[in-house]
Motif scaffolding. Structure first.
Motif, PDB file in Angstrom:
ATOM      1  N   PRO A 243      -2.882 -20.182  19.921  1.00  0.00           N
ATOM      2  CA  PRO A 243      -3.309 -20.338  18.522  1.00  0.00           C
ATOM      3  C   PRO A 243      -2.778 -19.202  17.654  1.00  0.00           C
ATOM      4  CG  PRO A 243      -5.138 -20.733  20.010  1.00  0.00           C
ATOM      5  CD  PRO A 243      -4.017 -20.190  20.844  1.00  0.00           C
ATOM      6  N   MET A 244      -2.383 -19.539  16.445  1.00  0.00           N
ATOM      7  CA  MET A 244      -1.828 -18.560  15.502  1.00  0.00           C
ATOM      8  C   MET A 244      -2.694 -18.536  14.251  1.00  0.00           C
ATOM      9  SD  MET A 244       2.065 -18.320  13.993  1.00  0.00           S
ATOM     10  CE  MET A 244       2.026 -20.031  13.402  1.00  0.00           C
ATOM     11  N   LEU A 245      -2.940 -17.336  13.730  1.00  0.00           N
ATOM     12  CA  LEU A 245      -3.720 -17.173  12.516  1.00  0.00           C
ATOM     13  C   LEU A 245      -2.789 -16.902  11.339  1.00  0.00           C
ATOM     14  CD1 LEU A 245      -6.600 -14.868  13.848  1.00  0.00           C
ATOM     15  CD2 LEU A 245      -6.557 -17.376  13.711  1.00  0.00           C
ATOM     16  N   MET A 246      -3.062 -17.546  10.229  1.00  0.00           N
ATOM     17  CA  MET A 246      -2.305 -17.300   9.003  1.00  0.00           C
ATOM     18  C   MET A 246      -3.265 -16.785   7.940  1.00  0.00           C
ATOM     19  SD  MET A 246      -0.069 -19.927   6.626  1.00  0.00           S
ATOM     20  CE  MET A 246      -1.534 -20.743   5.970  1.00  0.00           C
ATOM     21  N   VAL A 247      -2.909 -15.669   7.331  1.00  0.00           N
ATOM     22  CA  VAL A 247      -3.756 -15.084   6.298  1.00  0.00           C
ATOM     23  C   VAL A 247      -2.879 -14.562   5.173  1.00  0.00           C
ATOM     24  CG1 VAL A 247      -3.803 -12.873   7.538  1.00  0.00           C
ATOM     25  CG2 VAL A 247      -5.530 -13.346   5.802  1.00  0.00           C
ATOM     26  N   VAL A 248      -3.307 -14.770   3.940  1.00  0.00           N
ATOM     27  CA  VAL A 248      -2.590 -14.292   2.759  1.00  0.00           C
ATOM     28  C   VAL A 248      -3.384 -13.149   2.150  1.00  0.00           C
ATOM     29  CG1 VAL A 248      -1.697 -14.895   0.473  1.00  0.00           C
ATOM     30  CG2 VAL A 248      -1.579 -16.552   2.351  1.00  0.00           C
ATOM     31  N   VAL A 249      -2.713 -12.017   1.930  1.00  0.00           N
ATOM     32  CA  VAL A 249      -3.385 -10.830   1.392  1.00  0.00           C
ATOM     33  C   VAL A 249      -2.552 -10.238   0.264  1.00  0.00           C
ATOM     34  CG1 VAL A 249      -4.527 -10.267   3.569  1.00  0.00           C
ATOM     35  CG2 VAL A 249      -2.265  -9.307   3.073  1.00  0.00           C
ATOM     36  N   ALA A 250      -3.197  -9.433  -0.560  1.00  0.00           N
ATOM     37  CA  ALA A 250      -2.464  -8.677  -1.564  1.00  0.00           C
ATOM     38  C   ALA A 250      -1.687  -7.563  -0.877  1.00  0.00           C
ATOM     39  CB  ALA A 250      -3.429  -8.090  -2.600  1.00  0.00           C
ATOM     40  N   GLN A 251      -0.660  -7.065  -1.540  1.00  0.00           N
ATOM     41  CA  GLN A 251       0.218  -6.072  -0.913  1.00  0.00           C
ATOM     42  C   GLN A 251      -0.550  -4.829  -0.468  1.00  0.00           C
ATOM     43  OE1 GLN A 251       4.307  -5.591  -2.246  1.00  0.00           O
ATOM     44  NE2 GLN A 251       3.855  -3.454  -2.696  1.00  0.00           N
ATOM     45  N   TYR A 252      -1.515  -4.389  -1.284  1.00  0.00           N
ATOM     46  CA  TYR A 252      -2.240  -3.172  -0.936  1.00  0.00           C
ATOM     47  C   TYR A 252      -3.169  -3.370   0.267  1.00  0.00           C
ATOM     48  CZ  TYR A 252      -6.311  -5.170  -3.366  1.00  0.00           C
ATOM     49  OH  TYR A 252      -7.348  -5.967  -3.755  1.00  0.00           O
ATOM     50  N   GLU A 253      -3.395  -4.628   0.678  1.00  0.00           N
ATOM     51  CA  GLU A 253      -4.263  -4.902   1.815  1.00  0.00           C
ATOM     52  C   GLU A 253      -3.501  -5.011   3.132  1.00  0.00           C
ATOM     53  OE1 GLU A 253      -7.867  -7.579   0.062  1.00  0.00           O
ATOM     54  OE2 GLU A 253      -5.860  -8.494   0.006  1.00  0.00           O
ATOM     55  N   VAL A 254      -2.166  -4.957   3.073  1.00  0.00           N
ATOM     56  CA  VAL A 254      -1.367  -5.166   4.281  1.00  0.00           C
ATOM     57  C   VAL A 254      -1.665  -4.092   5.318  1.00  0.00           C
ATOM     58  CG1 VAL A 254       0.972  -5.195   5.207  1.00  0.00           C
ATOM     59  CG2 VAL A 254       0.466  -6.407   3.093  1.00  0.00           C
ATOM     60  N   THR A 255      -1.686  -2.833   4.902  1.00  0.00           N
ATOM     61  CA  THR A 255      -1.941  -1.742   5.844  1.00  0.00           C
ATOM     62  C   THR A 255      -3.313  -1.887   6.496  1.00  0.00           C
ATOM     63  OG1 THR A 255      -0.522  -0.236   4.592  1.00  0.00           O
ATOM     64  CG2 THR A 255      -2.114   0.758   6.099  1.00  0.00           C
ATOM     65  N   LYS A 256      -4.300  -2.222   5.688  1.00  0.00           N
ATOM     66  CA  LYS A 256      -5.652  -2.411   6.209  1.00  0.00           C
ATOM     67  C   LYS A 256      -5.681  -3.532   7.235  1.00  0.00           C
ATOM     68  CE  LYS A 256     -10.395  -3.422   4.669  1.00  0.00           C
ATOM     69  NZ  LYS A 256     -11.251  -3.733   3.484  1.00  0.00           N
ATOM     70  N   LEU A 257      -4.977  -4.627   6.952  1.00  0.00           N
ATOM     71  CA  LEU A 257      -4.930  -5.750   7.882  1.00  0.00           C
ATOM     72  C   LEU A 257      -4.251  -5.356   9.186  1.00  0.00           C
ATOM     73  CD1 LEU A 257      -5.305  -8.797   8.516  1.00  0.00           C
ATOM     74  CD2 LEU A 257      -3.061  -9.169   7.464  1.00  0.00           C
ATOM     75  N   LYS A 258      -3.102  -4.682   9.099  1.00  0.00           N
ATOM     76  CA  LYS A 258      -2.379  -4.296  10.307  1.00  0.00           C
ATOM     77  C   LYS A 258      -3.199  -3.330  11.160  1.00  0.00           C
ATOM     78  CE  LYS A 258       1.445  -2.928   8.330  1.00  0.00           C
ATOM     79  NZ  LYS A 258       2.853  -2.435   8.174  1.00  0.00           N
ATOM     80  N   GLN A 259      -3.858  -2.386  10.510  1.00  0.00           N
ATOM     81  CA  GLN A 259      -4.675  -1.441  11.265  1.00  0.00           C
ATOM     82  C   GLN A 259      -5.829  -2.149  11.959  1.00  0.00           C
ATOM     83  OE1 GLN A 259      -5.744   1.417   8.236  1.00  0.00           O
ATOM     84  NE2 GLN A 259      -3.950   2.714   8.640  1.00  0.00           N
ATOM     85  N   TYR A 260      -6.428  -3.105  11.281  1.00  0.00           N
ATOM     86  CA  TYR A 260      -7.531  -3.830  11.891  1.00  0.00           C
ATOM     87  C   TYR A 260      -7.043  -4.628  13.103  1.00  0.00           C
ATOM     88  CZ  TYR A 260     -11.308  -7.063  12.726  1.00  0.00           C
ATOM     89  OH  TYR A 260     -12.295  -7.792  13.346  1.00  0.00           O
ATOM     90  N   VAL A 261      -5.932  -5.345  12.944  1.00  0.00           N
ATOM     91  CA  VAL A 261      -5.394  -6.143  14.054  1.00  0.00           C
ATOM     92  C   VAL A 261      -5.046  -5.248  15.233  1.00  0.00           C
ATOM     93  CG1 VAL A 261      -3.490  -7.633  14.781  1.00  0.00           C
ATOM     94  CG2 VAL A 261      -4.564  -7.986  12.551  1.00  0.00           C
ATOM     95  N   LYS A 262      -4.411  -4.117  14.961  1.00  0.00           N
ATOM     96  CA  LYS A 262      -4.033  -3.201  16.030  1.00  0.00           C
ATOM     97  C   LYS A 262      -5.259  -2.655  16.748  1.00  0.00           C
ATOM     98  CE  LYS A 262      -1.266   0.940  16.966  1.00  0.00           C
ATOM     99  NZ  LYS A 262      -0.416   2.010  16.361  1.00  0.00           N
ATOM    100  N   GLY A 263      -6.342  -2.407  15.986  1.00  0.00           N
ATOM    101  CA  GLY A 263      -7.568  -1.903  16.606  1.00  0.00           C
ATOM    102  C   GLY A 263      -8.222  -2.915  17.521  1.00  0.00           C
ATOM    103  N   VAL A 264      -8.138  -4.180  17.191  1.00  0.00           N
ATOM    104  CA  VAL A 264      -8.742  -5.233  18.003  1.00  0.00           C
ATOM    105  C   VAL A 264      -7.840  -5.599  19.171  1.00  0.00           C
ATOM    106  CG1 VAL A 264      -9.520  -7.646  18.016  1.00  0.00           C
ATOM    107  CG2 VAL A 264     -10.083  -6.158  16.093  1.00  0.00           C
ATOM    108  N   ASP A 265      -6.535  -5.748  18.910  1.00  0.00           N
ATOM    109  CA  ASP A 265      -5.589  -6.156  19.958  1.00  0.00           C
ATOM    110  C   ASP A 265      -4.244  -5.462  19.740  1.00  0.00           C
ATOM    111  OD1 ASP A 265      -4.075  -7.335  21.894  1.00  0.00           O
ATOM    112  OD2 ASP A 265      -4.179  -9.372  21.079  1.00  0.00           O
ATOM    113  N   PRO A 266      -4.021  -4.331  20.422  1.00  0.00           N
ATOM    114  CA  PRO A 266      -2.753  -3.595  20.253  1.00  0.00           C
ATOM    115  C   PRO A 266      -1.531  -4.427  20.628  1.00  0.00           C
ATOM    116  CG  PRO A 266      -4.394  -2.260  21.386  1.00  0.00           C
ATOM    117  CD  PRO A 266      -4.939  -3.648  21.332  1.00  0.00           C
ATOM    118  N   ASP A 267      -1.722  -5.462  21.437  1.00  0.00           N
ATOM    119  CA  ASP A 267      -0.599  -6.285  21.884  1.00  0.00           C
ATOM    120  C   ASP A 267      -0.376  -7.515  21.003  1.00  0.00           C
ATOM    121  OD1 ASP A 267      -0.111  -4.610  24.098  1.00  0.00           O
ATOM    122  OD2 ASP A 267      -1.713  -5.607  25.239  1.00  0.00           O
ATOM    123  N   ALA A 268      -1.113  -7.636  19.927  1.00  0.00           N
ATOM    124  CA  ALA A 268      -0.967  -8.800  19.052  1.00  0.00           C
ATOM    125  C   ALA A 268       0.436  -8.833  18.434  1.00  0.00           C
ATOM    126  CB  ALA A 268      -2.017  -8.769  17.949  1.00  0.00           C
TER     127      ALA A 268
END
Length: 286
Positions: A243-268
């Motif tokens: 399964p793949m997740l698709m999410v649309v964010v504002a540019q300033y939210e990209v870093t926050k999103l990447k950090q969150y994903v990395k914290g939950v699953d470093p291999d994502a």
């Protein structure tokens, strides 16, 4: 029934489209008259032809543009049918009228590089506004469509050939430097049209593949405060469902999103791309 927001009455929308055509045509004419024409920058199209003829014979650009645009419009009606409508006729007539008004204003700058840059910006912005009014200013576009219908050649190739011939002619009459400035103006015009029509592309779309997709999905909803779509995908080699997740964010939210994903699953596996235009109530810029 929920009332749909942001939908204009058809009459109001039609009036607004005509306003776009008039304002856009005025901006194109102003940029042409004070930036391109005084610096002998013939950046393609009917305006480029009128620039060359003005430099050679002092023929008024507005008269030249009327003389070419109006016959081309009626040729389009004859060969292509009534697909252009009244708004394109308005653009065809109003643009040279504004050129007639502005052509006596003189140069805003005598630096041809500045003329190419700001002329390209102004024309691109004006054409983008006209296109948002669901119209065009006629000219070379109509000629290209006629040739395309009877030859089968691609529209892009035909326009490139016509504009290339005009720019090459300007090199013969005005010098190679003026032709190079014309190419700069054409490039800036094309990019500016894109910006006006689809925005600056500050919205991002992220595609996320992870073994912890359910946790990520919940977290994006509750921590990033963005909607998320789950898409069924399959591995190309293993054919396993991933399964793949698709999410649309504002540019300033990209870093926050990447950090969150990395914290939950470093291999994502994460892909972030520009989303030039996002429509609908499911996304609002924060």
């Amino acid at each position: 029934m929920r009332k749909r927001r942001g939908i204009l009455h058809p009459t109001v929308e039609l009036i607004l489209e005509y306003v776009y055509v008039v304002i856009g045509s005025g901006l194109v004419a102003l940029a042409f008259s004070v930036f391109l024409l005084p610096n002998q920058i013939a950046s393609g199209g009917v305006s480029g032809i009128s620039t060359i003829l003005y430099g050679l014979f002092q023929w008024k650009p507005s008269i030249v543009q009327w003389s070419l645009n109006i016959p081309l419009f009626f040729a389009g009606l004859f060969f292509l049918g009534r697909r252009f409508g009244a708004k394109t006729l308005v653009g065809t007539v109003v643009l040279p009228f504004f050129v007639f008004i502005f052509e006596s204003w003189g140069a805003a700058t005598e630096d041809p590089l500045l003329g190419a840059i700001f002329g390209g910006l102004g024309i691109g912005a004006g054409l983008g506004i006209v296109f948002r009014g669901k119209a065009s200013t006629g000219g070379v576009d109509l000629l290209a469509q006629i040739v395309h219908k009877y030859t089968g050649a691609s529209l892009g190739s035909i326009i490139l050939l016509i504009d290339g011939t005009i720019v090459t002619s300007s090199a013969l009459f005005f010098g190679i430097e003026q032709a190079l400035y014309a190419l700069i103006a054409m490039f800036i015009t094309a990019k500016t049209i894109d910006v006006v029509q689809i925005g600056l592309g500050t919205t991002k779309m992220a595609l996320i593949i992870s073994d912890k997709e359910d946790e990520l999905r919940q977290g994006i909803l509750t921590h990033i405060y963005r909607g998320v779509t789950k898409i069924n995908a399959f591995g190309g080699y293993t054919q396993d469902e991933r399964p793949m997740l698709m999410v649309v964010v504002a540019q300033y939210e990209v870093t926050k999103l990447k950090q969150y994903v990395k914290g939950v699953d470093p291999d994502a596996f994460v892909i972030v791309v520009n989303a030039n235009e996002v429509l609908g109530e499911g996304f609002k810029r924060g």
